[in-house]
Scaffold this motif. Sequence first.
Motif, PDB file in Angstrom:
ATOM      1  N   LEU A  74       0.849  -1.189   0.000  1.00  0.00           N
ATOM      2  CA  LEU A  74       0.000   0.000   0.000  1.00  0.00           C
ATOM      3  C   LEU A  74       0.880   1.233   0.000  1.00  0.00           C
ATOM      4  CD1 LEU A  74      -2.865   1.242   0.309  1.00  0.00           C
ATOM      5  CD2 LEU A  74      -2.500   1.158   2.750  1.00  0.00           C
ATOM      6  N   THR A  77       0.120   6.984  -1.059  1.00  0.00           N
ATOM      7  CA  THR A  77      -0.966   7.678  -1.723  1.00  0.00           C
ATOM      8  C   THR A  77      -2.205   6.791  -1.818  1.00  0.00           C
ATOM      9  OG1 THR A  77      -0.018   6.993  -3.811  1.00  0.00           O
ATOM     10  CG2 THR A  77       0.589   9.145  -3.017  1.00  0.00           C
ATOM     11  N   LYS A  78      -2.263   5.774  -0.943  1.00  0.00           N
ATOM     12  CA  LYS A  78      -3.429   4.897  -0.798  1.00  0.00           C
ATOM     13  C   LYS A  78      -3.737   4.067  -2.039  1.00  0.00           C
ATOM     14  CE  LYS A  78      -4.248   7.253   3.047  1.00  0.00           C
ATOM     15  NZ  LYS A  78      -2.915   7.228   3.653  1.00  0.00           N
ATOM     16  N   VAL A  79      -2.720   3.804  -2.814  1.00  0.00           N
ATOM     17  CA  VAL A  79      -2.900   2.916  -3.954  1.00  0.00           C
ATOM     18  C   VAL A  79      -2.391   1.542  -3.545  1.00  0.00           C
ATOM     19  CG1 VAL A  79      -2.264   2.461  -6.340  1.00  0.00           C
ATOM     20  CG2 VAL A  79      -2.633   4.791  -5.591  1.00  0.00           C
TER      21      VAL A  79
ATOM     22  N   ARG B  58       3.877   5.014   5.542  1.00  0.00           N
ATOM     23  CA  ARG B  58       2.655   5.817   5.422  1.00  0.00           C
ATOM     24  C   ARG B  58       2.509   6.781   6.586  1.00  0.00           C
ATOM     25  NH1 ARG B  58       1.069   0.920   4.413  1.00  0.00           N
ATOM     26  NH2 ARG B  58      -0.026   0.756   6.390  1.00  0.00           N
ATOM     27  N   THR B 150      -3.852  13.602  -2.707  1.00  0.00           N
ATOM     28  CA  THR B 150      -3.249  12.324  -3.068  1.00  0.00           C
ATOM     29  C   THR B 150      -2.893  11.529  -1.821  1.00  0.00           C
ATOM     30  OG1 THR B 150      -2.305  13.494  -4.920  1.00  0.00           O
ATOM     31  CG2 THR B 150      -1.504  11.295  -4.532  1.00  0.00           C
ATOM     32  N   LEU B 151      -2.543  12.234  -0.758  1.00  0.00           N
ATOM     33  CA  LEU B 151      -2.238  11.558   0.491  1.00  0.00           C
ATOM     34  C   LEU B 151      -3.519  11.205   1.255  1.00  0.00           C
ATOM     35  CD1 LEU B 151       0.792  13.724   1.588  1.00  0.00           C
ATOM     36  CD2 LEU B 151       0.864  11.408   0.719  1.00  0.00           C
TER      37      LEU B 151
END
Lengths: 143, 175
Positions: A74, A77-79, B58, B150-151
């Motif tokens: 993951l 950028t949440k892809v 993340r 995008t984040l």
Amino acid sequence: MIVCIAVVGHQNNPLYIQSFTEADDALKLHHIVHCSLDVVDERVNNPKKSGPMLNETFLGLLYPTENYKVYGYLTNTKVKFILVTTDLDVRDADVRNFFRRFHSAYLDAVSNPFHVPGKKITSKTFAERVSNIVKSVSFHTTG
Amino acid sequence: MVREVSESCMDSLLTEIVSSYCNRFYATKPELAARRIEAIGYQVGHQLTERYTIERPRFNDHLEAIKFICKDFWFELFKKQIDNLKTNHRGTFVLQDNKFRWLSRVSVDPSVEISGAAQEPSVMSENKSAQATGLHLYFPCGIIRGALSTLGIPCAVTADISNLPACSFVIRIKV
């Protein structure tokens, strides 16, 4: 052997999905990818279970099935990247390495000014590069 | 490999984008021109974020993402970090850059300098130059909005230029 690779957007919209098998089992593989999205969500929302790999992009083995192993990744950028492989004896390091290369291919594809963010990736160069990466990677453990 | 972009080219390009959109394509509809320029910035921000976040874990929360914008992202873009970050802890962040690069060469209308004698026209020309400067800020606002969206943080970004060349960007996160 890698049988399927998928890129899924942050709203769980498919951006790219490609299977690499001769047989006509695309639907089955798509189904596996679809199921794995829930596992990704679970991993991300309950990070305690994953312990030391907190917030790492590489999510590790999502779940094993009888014939396949499913790995997830993951991005910030949440892809999501989903990998389905038939090799049952795989080292994490190899998968990590694969995802790193795949990520940079993805990056170059979405940096194309003609690519519309959130739409499917239709670039032929990307498809070619992905199949090259897939071909060059073998998850066989030494020994 | 380090890739660099000529700063003067970037400056000229931005000036040209603004003047093309405002004076030619959408001369009659200035709001539309602003929206279009912002949209270009959005895509640029989106793609740059995709690239600059490749090697990081993340982000946990909004503040971490904003800090990333202030530090690493700004450094990649302007070779400096944001000078001041303020927040009300309720979704509004103010990012202040004391010498915003894309405005450092914007000249102020000379008639503004001789103020005092005639109050009325100087106020008007000041407004006019502020307006023209404001048009150049839709692009960086778009970049910030694109980066944050995008984040995974939908937000609205506006810019404030009360004392040039300092410039502050106000980010309001949508809940």
